[in-house]
Design an enzyme around this catalytic site. Structure first.
Site, PDB file in Angstrom:
ATOM      1  N   HIS A 171      -3.741  -9.388   6.910  1.00 14.54           N
ATOM      2  CA  HIS A 171      -4.104  -8.743   8.179  1.00 14.54           C
ATOM      3  C   HIS A 171      -2.887  -8.646   9.092  1.00 14.54           C
ATOM      4  O   HIS A 171      -2.688  -7.656   9.780  1.00 14.54           O
ATOM      5  CB  HIS A 171      -5.175  -9.576   8.895  1.00 14.54           C
ATOM      6  CG  HIS A 171      -6.511  -9.471   8.245  1.00 14.54           C
ATOM      7  ND1 HIS A 171      -7.501 -10.379   8.430  1.00 14.54           N
ATOM      8  CD2 HIS A 171      -7.008  -8.552   7.404  1.00 14.54           C
ATOM      9  CE1 HIS A 171      -8.564 -10.030   7.725  1.00 14.54           C
ATOM     10  NE2 HIS A 171      -8.280  -8.919   7.094  1.00 14.54           N
ATOM     11  N   CYS A 203       2.426   9.305  -3.808  1.00 16.92           N
ATOM     12  CA  CYS A 203       1.904   8.768  -2.549  1.00 16.92           C
ATOM     13  C   CYS A 203       2.039   7.252  -2.456  1.00 16.92           C
ATOM     14  O   CYS A 203       1.588   6.647  -1.496  1.00 16.92           O
ATOM     15  CB  CYS A 203       0.462   9.211  -2.318  1.00 16.92           C
ATOM     16  SG  CYS A 203      -0.676   8.563  -3.544  1.00 16.92           S
ATOM     17  N   ASP A 240       0.447   0.875  -7.667  1.00 15.09           N
ATOM     18  CA  ASP A 240      -0.340   0.344  -8.782  1.00 15.09           C
ATOM     19  C   ASP A 240       0.319   0.641 -10.117  1.00 15.09           C
ATOM     20  O   ASP A 240       0.243  -0.170 -11.034  1.00 15.09           O
ATOM     21  CB  ASP A 240      -1.759   0.921  -8.751  1.00 15.09           C
ATOM     22  CG  ASP A 240      -2.638   0.142  -7.788  1.00 15.09           C
ATOM     23  OD1 ASP A 240      -2.580  -1.098  -7.825  1.00 15.09           O
ATOM     24  OD2 ASP A 240      -3.357   0.771  -6.992  1.00 15.09           O
ATOM     25  N   GLU A 264      -2.134   6.118 -11.686  1.00 18.99           N
ATOM     26  CA  GLU A 264      -1.750   4.757 -11.269  1.00 18.99           C
ATOM     27  C   GLU A 264      -1.768   3.795 -12.443  1.00 18.99           C
ATOM     28  O   GLU A 264      -1.337   2.650 -12.324  1.00 18.99           O
ATOM     29  CB  GLU A 264      -2.738   4.224 -10.226  1.00 18.99           C
ATOM     30  CG  GLU A 264      -2.974   5.165  -9.079  1.00 18.99           C
ATOM     31  CD  GLU A 264      -3.856   4.555  -8.015  1.00 18.99           C
ATOM     32  OE1 GLU A 264      -3.317   3.850  -7.154  1.00 18.99           O
ATOM     33  OE2 GLU A 264      -5.076   4.783  -8.040  1.00 18.99           O
TER      34      GLU A 264
HETATM   35  C1  PEP Z   1      -0.647   3.309  -4.977  1.00 18.85           C
HETATM   36  O1  PEP Z   1      -1.196   2.530  -5.763  1.00 18.85           O
HETATM   37  O2  PEP Z   1       0.547   3.642  -5.064  1.00 18.85           O
HETATM   38  C2  PEP Z   1      -1.407   3.903  -3.863  1.00 18.85           C
HETATM   39  C3  PEP Z   1      -0.910   4.847  -3.119  1.00 18.85           C
HETATM   40  O3  PEP Z   1      -2.635   3.385  -3.625  1.00 18.85           O
HETATM   41  P1  PEP Z   1      -2.859   1.987  -2.869  1.00 18.85           P
HETATM   42  O4  PEP Z   1      -1.541   1.502  -2.365  1.00 18.85           O
HETATM   43  O5  PEP Z   1      -3.837   2.265  -1.793  1.00 18.85           O
HETATM   44  O6  PEP Z   1      -3.414   1.145  -3.977  1.00 18.85           O
HETATM   45 MG    MG Z   2      -3.348   2.380  -5.739  1.00 15.03          MG
END
Ligand code: PEP
Ligand code: MG
Length: 570
Positions: A189, A502, A455, A431
Site C-alpha cells: 500500500h 504495457c 508477468d 504475459e
Molecule cells: C504486466 O504484467 O506487465 C502488466 C502490465 O500487468 P500487471 O502489472 O497489472 O500484472
Molecule cells: Mg500482468
C-alpha cells in the site's frame, strides 16, 4: 543504506522520525479504585482517534486516489471492532493494568492470529491492526495525534518503520520532501501511495528507523534506492547538483508535452498511459498521453467487502472514456488473484498463487462476475473509444470462451435495447511464455496484442515479482525475455495487428530504443514516464536501431547485453 526505490527523484533534508509508539509502552499495575478511570481514559483515546480518522476522511482532497478513502475506512472499521475497542477494557479490569499495556496485549494476540493465516495478503493485514493500535497508543501517551510540523519545513524527510495510508494523507498536506521506510515491498500500500504523492521514496531499508536520528541530514535517491546519512561536504554538493539536474530535467521535459512522438526518420509512436482509477486520467492527460493503454480495473474491486455492481463499474468506465474525449481507452478485464485479492477474507489460499486461479482463469471460473464486467464495459463503449483487453491468456481455448462470454453480454444488451459499440476491439495480453511462443495464433484471433512484461519476466525467469529476496534476479534484459518480447512483436507485425508493451519495460527510457528496434510502435506506461520516453523517441532513428538491436538479440550472456544497451542509448 540500500532499499527498493519506489518513486524517483532526489531529496536532501532533515530526518523526521515517525514515532514508534509501540516501543514506548510501559506496564504498570493500578489499584482497583482507579480501574474505571483507566477504562474511561481508554474510551476517550478511541473517540479521539475516531474523530481524527473521520476528519482525515472528510479532508481528503478531490484529487486523492479512491483507495486512500478506502484505507481510512478500513482503519475506522478496525477501530470500531469490539476485538479492539472492547476487549482491552476487560483486560484492564482483569489484570489491573494500564490501558496502553492492555491494548498492546490485545494487539499481540490479534497479530499472532493473523500470522497463522496462510494467505499472504490477508496475513499482511495485521499491519493495519498495528497501525490503528499505534494511533491509539500515541493518544494515550499524550503524543500529538497528527504530525505537528510547520508548513515551511518542506525539506523534511520522513523516516518510518512503516507508514499507514492514513498517515500518508496527512503527509500530502505537509509537502514532505521524501519518505523512507524499513518494510514494504514494491507492491505494498505504501508503494501505491508513494507513486501518487510523486515524491522520492524508498522502502525495504530494514533498519533505517533504528539507525537514523531525528534531525540528521539525509539524502534520498529514489531512482537508485539509496539513502546517505550525514553526507560529507563533497557528497552533499554532488547530490545537490544531481538534484538540481533532476529538477531542471523535469522542467525541460514538460516542454515536449504537446510535441508529437515522432522518430528522427518520421515514424509516429503512440505513448499511452497505464491507469488504476478514473482519477488517474488527469495525470495521463497532463503528461500528454495519447490514450490509455492499460486500465487496471481490478483496483475498483479491492479494499472493500462488497463487489462493484454493473452500474458502478459502468460509471467508472464511462467516466474514463468521456474524459479521454475519443482517444483510445483500453480496459483490461479483471486481473484479480495472486497478490491482488478482491476480498482477502474469502480468498482461497494456494501454494503458488501466481500460477493459480487468476485473471482470465478466474473470470471464466466466475462467469457471473465476468458477465457483469463485460456488460459494464460494453455499455461504456457507447460513450468513447473503448477497447477490451484480456489478461494472462495461455491457451486459445480461453480466448474462445472469452469470446462466447462477450457474445452473451452483447446479446443481453441488444435484447434490452442498450447501445454499445458493435465493433468494439478485443485484444489479449501476452504475459505467459506459452502465449508469447504462440503469439501468431493469438494475433490472428485478436484485434491487437499487448505484452505484459512484468508477468512475462516473472513466468519466464521463475521469479516471484513480489518477493524482495529474489528481486535481484528479476531482469528485463535476460536474453530469454528479450527473445520472447521480440518474437511476439514480430509475430504480431506479420499478422498485421497492432501491438503494444504495457509492462514496466515500456516506461523505462533506457529500453525505449531497444523496443523501437524490435519494431514496437505503441508503448503504455505510468503517466510519470511518458515524457522521458518521448524524449528518447524524438532522438531515435529507426533504420540505425534495427541493425544494432539485431546484434543485442544474438547475445546469450546478460552481462554482455548491458554495455551494448549503453552504446545503443548514446
Ligand atoms: C504486466 O504484467 O506487465 C502488466 C502490465 O500487468 P500487471 O502489472 O497489472 O500484472
Ligand atoms: Mg500482468
Amino acid at each position: 543504506m540500500h532499499g527498493v526505490g519506489i518513486s524517483s527523484g532526489i531529496a536532501v533534508g532533515r530526518a523526521h522520525l515517525v514515532s514508534h509508539a509501540l516501543l514506548e509502552v510501559a506496564h504498570y499495575q493500578l489499584p482497583k479504585h482507579l480501574l474505571e478511570q483507566e477504562v474511561l481514559r481508554f474510551e476517550q483515546a478511541i473517540v479521539t482517534v475516531k474523530a481524527d480518522l473521520e476528519s482525515i476522511r472528510r479532508q481528503l482532497p478531490a484529487s486523492a486516489p479512491a483507495e486512500m478513502g478506502a484505507f481510512v475506512s478500513t482503519h475506522l472499521m478496525i477501530l470500531s471492532d469490539k476485538a479492539l475497542s472492547e476487549v482491552p477494557k476487560d483486560i484492564i479490569r482483569a489484570e489491573l493494568c494500564n490501558a496502553e499495556w492492555a491494548l498492546k496485549q490485545r494487539m499481540d494476540d490479534l497479530v499472532a492470529q493473523f500470522e497463522e493465516i496462510e494467505d499472504e495478503y490477508l496475513r499482511e493485514r495485521k499491519q493495519d491492526v498495528v497501525q490503528v493500535v499505534e494511533r491509539v497508543i500515541k493518544v494515550l501517551l499524550g503524543h500529538p495525534s497528527q504530525v505537528a510540523l510547520k508548513e515551511q519545513e518542506s525539506a523534511i524527510i520522513l523516516v518510518a518503520h512503516d507508514l499507514s495510508p492514513a498517515d500518508a494523507i496527512q503527509f500530502k498536506q505537509h509537502r514532505f520532501a521524501a519518505f523512507i521506510t524499513d518494510v514494504g515491498g514494491a507492491t505494498s500500500h505504501t508503494a501505491i501511495l508513494a507513486r501518487s504523492l510523486n515524491i522520492p521514496s524508498i522502502v525495504a531499508l530494514h533498519h533505517a528507523r533504528d539507525l537514523i536520528r531525528d534531525n540528521e541530514l539525509i539524502i534520498v535517491d529514489g531512482s537508485q534506492g539509496v539513502v546517505i546519512v550525514n553526507p560529507d561536504k563533497d557528497t552533499l554538493s554532488e547530490y545537490k547538483l544531481r538534484q538540481e539536474g533532476w529538477e531542471l530535467e523535469q522542467q525541460k521535459l514538460k516542454r515536449i508535452k504537446l510535441t508529437k512522438a515522432v522518430t528522427l526518420d518520421g515514424t509516429v509512436i503512440e505513448l499511452y498511459a497505464n491507469i488504476e482509477i478514473p482519477e488517474d486520467v488527469a495525470q495521463a492527460k497532463a503528461a500528454g498521453a495519447t490514450g490509455v493503454g492499460l486500465y487496471r480495473t481490478e483496483f475498483l474491486f479491492m479494499n472493500r467487502r462488497d463487489s462493484p455492481g454493473e452500474e458502478e463499474q459502468f460509471k467508472a468506465y464511462r467516466k474514463v472514456a468521456e474524459a479521454m474525449k475519443g482517444l483510445p481507452v483500453t480496459i483490461r478485464t479483471l486481473d484479480l488473484g495472486a497478490d491482488k485479492q478482491a476480498n482477502p477474507d474469502t480468498a482461497r489460499s494456494c501454494a503458488n498463487p501466481a500460477l493459480g486461479l487468476r485473471a482470465i482463469r478466474l473470470c471464466l471460473a466466475e462467469p457471473q462476475v465476468f458477465h457483469t464486467q463485460l456488460r459494464a464495459i460494453l455499455r461504456a463503449s457507447h460513450y468513447g473509444n473503448i477497447k477490451i483487453l484480456i489478461p494472462m491468456l495461455s491457451t486459445l481455448s480461453e480466448l474462445r470462451q472469452a469470446y462466447l462470454m462477450l457474445d452473451r453480454a452483447k446479446q443481453s444488451l441488444r435484447r434490452e435495447n442498450i447501445l454499445f459499440d458493435e465493433h468494439i476491439q478485443v485484444g489479449g495480453m501476452i504475459e505467459v511464455p506459452a502465449a508469447a511462443l504462440n503469439a501468431e495464433a493469438f494475433a490472428k484471433q485478436l484485434d491487437f496484442l499487448s505484452i505484459g512484461t512484468n508477468d512475462l519476466i516473472q513466468y519466464t525467469l521463475a521469479i516471484d515479482r513480489t518477493d524482495e529476496t529474489v528481486a535481484h534476479l528479476y531482469s528485463p534484459l535476460h536474453p530469454a525475455v528479450l527473445q520472447l518480447v521480440e518474437m511476439t512483436i514480430r509475430a504480431c507485425i506479420k499478422a498485421g495487428k497492432p501491438i503494444s508493451v504495457c509492462g514496466e519495460m515500456a516506461g523505462d527510457a533506457r529500453l525505449t530504443r531497444l523496443l523501437l528496434g524490435f519494431g514496437l510502435r505503441q508503448f503504455s506506461m505510468h503517466p510519470a514516464h511518458v515524457l522521458a520516453v518521448k524524449r528518447q523517441v524524438l532522438q531515435s532513428s529507426l533504420p540505425k536501431l534495427t541493425l544494432d538491436v539485431r546484434k543485442i538479440l544474438s547475445i546469450q550472456d546478460i552481462d554482455k547485453i548491458e554495455p551494448l544497451l549503453q552504446k545503443l542509448n548514446l
